[in-house]
Design an enzyme around this catalytic site. Sequence first.
Site, PDB file in Angstrom:
ATOM      1  N   SER A  51       0.850  -1.191   0.000  1.00  0.00           N
ATOM      2  CA  SER A  51       0.000   0.000   0.000  1.00  0.00           C
ATOM      3  C   SER A  51       0.884   1.238   0.000  1.00  0.00           C
ATOM      4  CB  SER A  51      -0.948  -0.025   1.213  1.00  0.00           C
ATOM      5  OG  SER A  51      -1.849   1.057   1.174  1.00  0.00           O
ATOM      6  N   THR A  52       0.809   2.071   1.021  1.00  0.00           N
ATOM      7  CA  THR A  52       1.578   3.317   1.066  1.00  0.00           C
ATOM      8  C   THR A  52       3.079   3.040   0.922  1.00  0.00           C
ATOM      9  OG1 THR A  52      -0.085   4.242   2.545  1.00  0.00           O
ATOM     10  CG2 THR A  52       2.035   5.383   2.433  1.00  0.00           C
ATOM     11  N   HIS A  56      -2.798  -1.257  -3.030  1.00  0.00           N
ATOM     12  CA  HIS A  56      -3.927  -0.349  -2.807  1.00  0.00           C
ATOM     13  C   HIS A  56      -3.777   0.867  -3.721  1.00  0.00           C
ATOM     14  CE1 HIS A  56      -4.319  -2.021   1.574  1.00  0.00           C
ATOM     15  NE2 HIS A  56      -4.780  -2.863   0.664  1.00  0.00           N
ATOM     16  N   MET A 100      -0.158   1.175   4.987  1.00  0.00           N
ATOM     17  CA  MET A 100      -0.934   1.619   6.135  1.00  0.00           C
ATOM     18  C   MET A 100      -2.032   0.600   6.437  1.00  0.00           C
ATOM     19  SD  MET A 100      -2.407   5.495   6.364  1.00  0.00           S
ATOM     20  CE  MET A 100      -0.887   6.118   5.668  1.00  0.00           C
ATOM     21  N   ASP A 105      -4.337  -4.708   6.405  1.00  0.00           N
ATOM     22  CA  ASP A 105      -4.765  -5.600   5.335  1.00  0.00           C
ATOM     23  C   ASP A 105      -3.656  -6.606   5.030  1.00  0.00           C
ATOM     24  OD1 ASP A 105      -6.406  -6.618   3.319  1.00  0.00           O
ATOM     25  OD2 ASP A 105      -5.671  -5.199   1.817  1.00  0.00           O
TER      26      ASP A 105
END
Length: 384
Positions: free
Chosen positions: A200-201, A228, A321, A324
């Site tokens: 993600s991030t 993401h 972040m 998940d």
Amino acid sequence: MVVDDSVVIRGLIGRWIDEERSLAVVASHRNGRLAVDDVKRANPDVVVLDIEMPDMDGLTALPLLLKQKPNLVVIIASTLSRRNAEISLKALSLGAADYVPKPEGNSQVTTSAEFRRELIEKVTNLGERAKRRPARAMSATVAMQTRTAQQASAQPAAPAGATPIRMRQPVEAPAVRNKSAFTLKSYSASRPRVLCVGSSTGGPQALNAFFGHVGSSMGNIPVLLTQHMPPTFTAILAEHLTKAAGRPAAEGQDGEVVRPGRIYVAPGGKHMTVAKTGTEMVIRLNDGPPVNFCKPAVDPLFQSAVEAYGSAVLGVILTGMGADGAKGVTQIAQAGGNCLAQDEETSVVWGMPGAAAHTGMCADVLPLDELGRKVARILMGGRL
């Protein structure tokens, strides 16, 4: 600091930020040049930076902001056109920490609860992470990324804007942060037939580095990836990964047969899973509700891989972040597969890999480069 050429957007984002007890707006500007001129005086921890602005756009302003304050967190806020997606991913390679997709038109921005939630979450988490991290670590990252800054500034640029934000009071840090707080699970002897990756991030940069190590060793197995990202971004990410890995990468298509040596990227706005149909594995896409506030989400992919491949799953969780992927990691390990996670020091945000590590189901928690080399050895049948 908030930088956007729309007075409506500047006012709206500024109000959202000021309504948070831990945040405060320290400056607001209509173009990148004003932001660059003011960054030392305002001294923000975070800049929310628009791409398309008059006089000086966001891509041009980005390296100038980071040069003046190397540990500055810059979050790109842009609409979901292909051009803006390309520029946003370019900005990430030049040192931006993350991006937030901005809805089309002021009216949609005003009514979008998701845009507000994501923006505030990223400002808060990335800002606090930067305050904890030594400036020298951020400087090293920026130094590495700004080697191409001159080249980037020569590209056709979109107008940009940004708004400065400073933390009013510390956001509570995660309760568990050191390596001794989690345990590792012994590697199983199961040979992987699929590599599943979640991020993600900070993921686009991490994925490029990871597949730079792994690409040459994945000729005999497929890779299923959930990053993401919103629609449009994932297609462009796949193009970048093709170059990084030296392997074909593309968004997964519903019903597509999974082939070794290829990278299948979950398309933005859809969950991607894998299912066994007869003797073949096929991609399945669905438009179900978000999982862990995400769509696509990592957990559905990992869980489906266990159902399709059993113990022959190798799972990797990179920077991101939230949490998940933690449930999926547990299921992979319980089925007899192996999971690895990126360590805290090399993660932009140690949310997802930290949550995975704290399940006690990871066989290793490693720095990014070491993680890529380790996965390459596993895929080549090397000693664990």
